[in-house]
Write a protein that holds these residues in place. Structure first.
Motif, short mmCIF file in Angstrom:
data_model
loop_
_atom_site.label_atom_id
_atom_site.label_comp_id
_atom_site.label_asym_id
_atom_site.label_seq_id
_atom_site.Cartn_x
_atom_site.Cartn_y
_atom_site.Cartn_z
N GLU A 126 0.85 -1.18 0.00
CA GLU A 126 0.00 0.00 0.00
C GLU A 126 0.89 1.24 0.00
O GLU A 126 1.38 1.64 1.05
CB GLU A 126 -0.89 0.03 1.24
CG GLU A 126 -1.83 -1.14 1.39
CD GLU A 126 -2.53 -1.13 2.74
OE1 GLU A 126 -2.57 -0.06 3.38
OE2 GLU A 126 -3.03 -2.19 3.14
N PRO A 127 1.15 1.85 -1.14
CA PRO A 127 1.97 3.06 -1.15
C PRO A 127 1.41 4.11 -0.19
O PRO A 127 0.26 4.51 -0.28
CB PRO A 127 1.91 3.52 -2.60
CG PRO A 127 1.65 2.26 -3.37
CD PRO A 127 0.74 1.46 -2.50
N PHE A 128 2.23 4.53 0.76
CA PHE A 128 1.87 5.46 1.83
C PHE A 128 1.81 6.88 1.28
O PHE A 128 2.63 7.26 0.45
CB PHE A 128 2.95 5.35 2.91
CG PHE A 128 2.67 6.04 4.20
CD1 PHE A 128 1.93 5.43 5.19
CD2 PHE A 128 3.19 7.31 4.45
CE1 PHE A 128 1.70 6.05 6.39
CE2 PHE A 128 2.97 7.94 5.65
CZ PHE A 128 2.22 7.32 6.63
N GLY A 129 0.84 7.68 1.72
CA GLY A 129 0.67 9.00 1.12
C GLY A 129 0.49 10.15 2.10
O GLY A 129 0.20 9.95 3.28
N ALA A 130 0.67 11.37 1.58
CA ALA A 130 0.44 12.60 2.33
C ALA A 130 -0.74 13.33 1.67
O ALA A 130 -0.77 13.50 0.45
CB ALA A 130 1.69 13.48 2.30
N ILE A 182 3.34 10.43 -2.50
CA ILE A 182 3.04 9.01 -2.33
C ILE A 182 4.29 8.20 -2.62
O ILE A 182 5.13 8.58 -3.44
CB ILE A 182 1.88 8.57 -3.26
CG1 ILE A 182 1.33 7.21 -2.83
CG2 ILE A 182 2.29 8.58 -4.73
CD1 ILE A 182 -0.02 6.88 -3.44
N GLU A 183 4.42 7.09 -1.89
CA GLU A 183 5.57 6.22 -2.11
C GLU A 183 5.53 5.66 -3.53
O GLU A 183 4.47 5.52 -4.13
CB GLU A 183 5.54 5.06 -1.11
CG GLU A 183 5.85 5.47 0.32
CD GLU A 183 5.68 4.31 1.29
OE1 GLU A 183 6.25 4.39 2.40
OE2 GLU A 183 4.98 3.34 0.96
N SER A 184 6.68 5.29 -4.01
CA SER A 184 6.77 4.68 -5.34
C SER A 184 6.26 3.25 -5.30
O SER A 184 6.07 2.66 -4.23
CB SER A 184 8.22 4.70 -5.84
OG SER A 184 9.04 3.94 -4.99
N LYS A 185 6.05 2.69 -6.47
CA LYS A 185 5.52 1.32 -6.56
C LYS A 185 6.49 0.27 -6.05
O LYS A 185 6.10 -0.87 -5.80
CB LYS A 185 5.13 1.01 -8.01
CG LYS A 185 3.97 1.86 -8.52
CD LYS A 185 3.62 1.51 -9.95
CE LYS A 185 2.44 2.35 -10.44
NZ LYS A 185 2.06 2.03 -11.84
N ALA A 221 -3.85 1.79 -6.07
CA ALA A 221 -3.78 2.23 -4.67
C ALA A 221 -3.23 1.11 -3.80
O ALA A 221 -2.64 1.35 -2.76
CB ALA A 221 -5.15 2.67 -4.18
N VAL A 222 -3.48 -0.13 -4.22
CA VAL A 222 -2.95 -1.33 -3.57
C VAL A 222 -2.37 -2.20 -4.68
O VAL A 222 -2.99 -2.35 -5.74
CB VAL A 222 -4.06 -2.11 -2.81
CG1 VAL A 222 -3.49 -3.36 -2.15
CG2 VAL A 222 -4.73 -1.20 -1.78
N LEU A 223 -1.19 -2.76 -4.44
CA LEU A 223 -0.50 -3.54 -5.46
C LEU A 223 -0.12 -4.92 -4.94
O LEU A 223 0.24 -5.05 -3.76
CB LEU A 223 0.78 -2.82 -5.89
CG LEU A 223 0.62 -1.38 -6.39
CD1 LEU A 223 1.99 -0.69 -6.43
CD2 LEU A 223 -0.02 -1.38 -7.77
N PRO A 224 -0.20 -5.97 -5.76
CA PRO A 224 0.30 -7.27 -5.35
C PRO A 224 1.78 -7.16 -4.99
O PRO A 224 2.52 -6.42 -5.64
CB PRO A 224 0.09 -8.16 -6.57
CG PRO A 224 -0.96 -7.46 -7.37
CD PRO A 224 -0.77 -6.00 -7.13
#
Length: 262
Positions: free
Chosen positions: A105-109, A211-214, A257-260
């Motif tokens: 889950e890439p973390f975001g601001a 947001i964090e990268s993939k 928004a969510v990645l395997p």
């Protein structure tokens, strides 16, 4: 005679209240609501084909799923990253263990006041998660985008004491992670875990200012105990969560928004 009836009534009540026996095929898993419980619900029917009845227990915080696992009230949990798990084990003297990685889950601001991070004013109020791993994760994201400078940008347990430069004089406040979306109308910027962002109706790929990268290393894991990590039921769930069907569901449902994880 009355005494005999009283005894029989008591036996009936005791029998009615007794817990059902575990048939050896039930697996109780704690999770936060989004996306973890949603992914588990998708896995439930697949796991049923393997002869395992998946029971999902939804929690709103990050502490109880681990506490309940340690106390053996549940069999597994699914909500946390390795830095969070390591911090929990270290602080509580526990030995919870990773079963398999599932997703990222890439973390975001986020901000309700500004459309671009460059608009963030001097002295801006910023809220962060108060648990050690996500607190540090928030600082690392801010540092990566030049809002602060950290003594060691690679330290996954960085704290405010490790900030060596804060050019915008950001003012930080730490809160429980689940509370952060509620602060958006009161502060300039909030660093929010994706599960809580999604639950609040935010779209990380569109709404996050940062947001964090993939290739984020913060994988979300299925976690168990040393005494059950080799249980066939546990291994069946791990296999299902890494299956093509679940990976396809994650990609289609969350649109980036969510990645395997793999």
């Amino acid at each position: 005679m009355k005494f005999l009836f009283a005894v029989l009534a008591a036996l009936i009540v005791m029998t009615g209240c007794s817990a059902p026996k575990d048939d050896g095929q039930t697996l109780r898993v704690a999770a936060t609501a989004i996306p973890h419980a949603e992914i588990l619900k998708q896995a439930k029917s697949l796991l049923a084909k393997e002869g395992v009845d998946l029971q999902i227990k939804v929690f709103a915080d990050y502490v109880q799923p681990n506490t309940q696992l340690v106390e053996k009230n549940i069999d597994l949990n699914y909500f946390q990253t390795k830095p969070y798990l390591d911090a929990f084990n270290r602080e509580r003297g526990t030995h919870l263990t990773i079963i398999t990685g599932v997703h990222i889950e890439p973390f975001g601001a986020y901000s309700h006041r500004y459309k671009n991070i460059d608009q963030l004013p001097d002295g801006a109020r910023v809220t962060l998660p108060n648990d050690p791993s996500n607190y540090s994760r928030a600082l690392l994201l801010l540092a990566k985008h030049g809002l602060i400078t950290l003594k060691d940008p690679g330290n996954e347990m960085s704290t405010l004491k490790d900030i060596t430069a804060n050019p915008k004089h950001l003012k930080f406040q730490e809160l429980e992670a689940a509370m952060l979306p509620r602060t958006l109308d009161e502060v300039d910027l909030a660093l929010i875990n994706t599960n809580y962002a999604l639950a609040a109706g935010l779209n990380p790929t569109k709404d996050a200012l940062l947001i964090e990268s993939k290739d984020s290393p913060y994988v979300n894991y299925l976690v168990g105990r040393p005494d059950n990590q080799s249980d066939p039921r546990v291994q069946k769930l791990a296999k299902v969560l890494n299956s093509p069907e679940i990976k396809a569901f994650i990609k289609q449902k969350y649109r980036g928004a969510v990645l395997p994880a793999f």
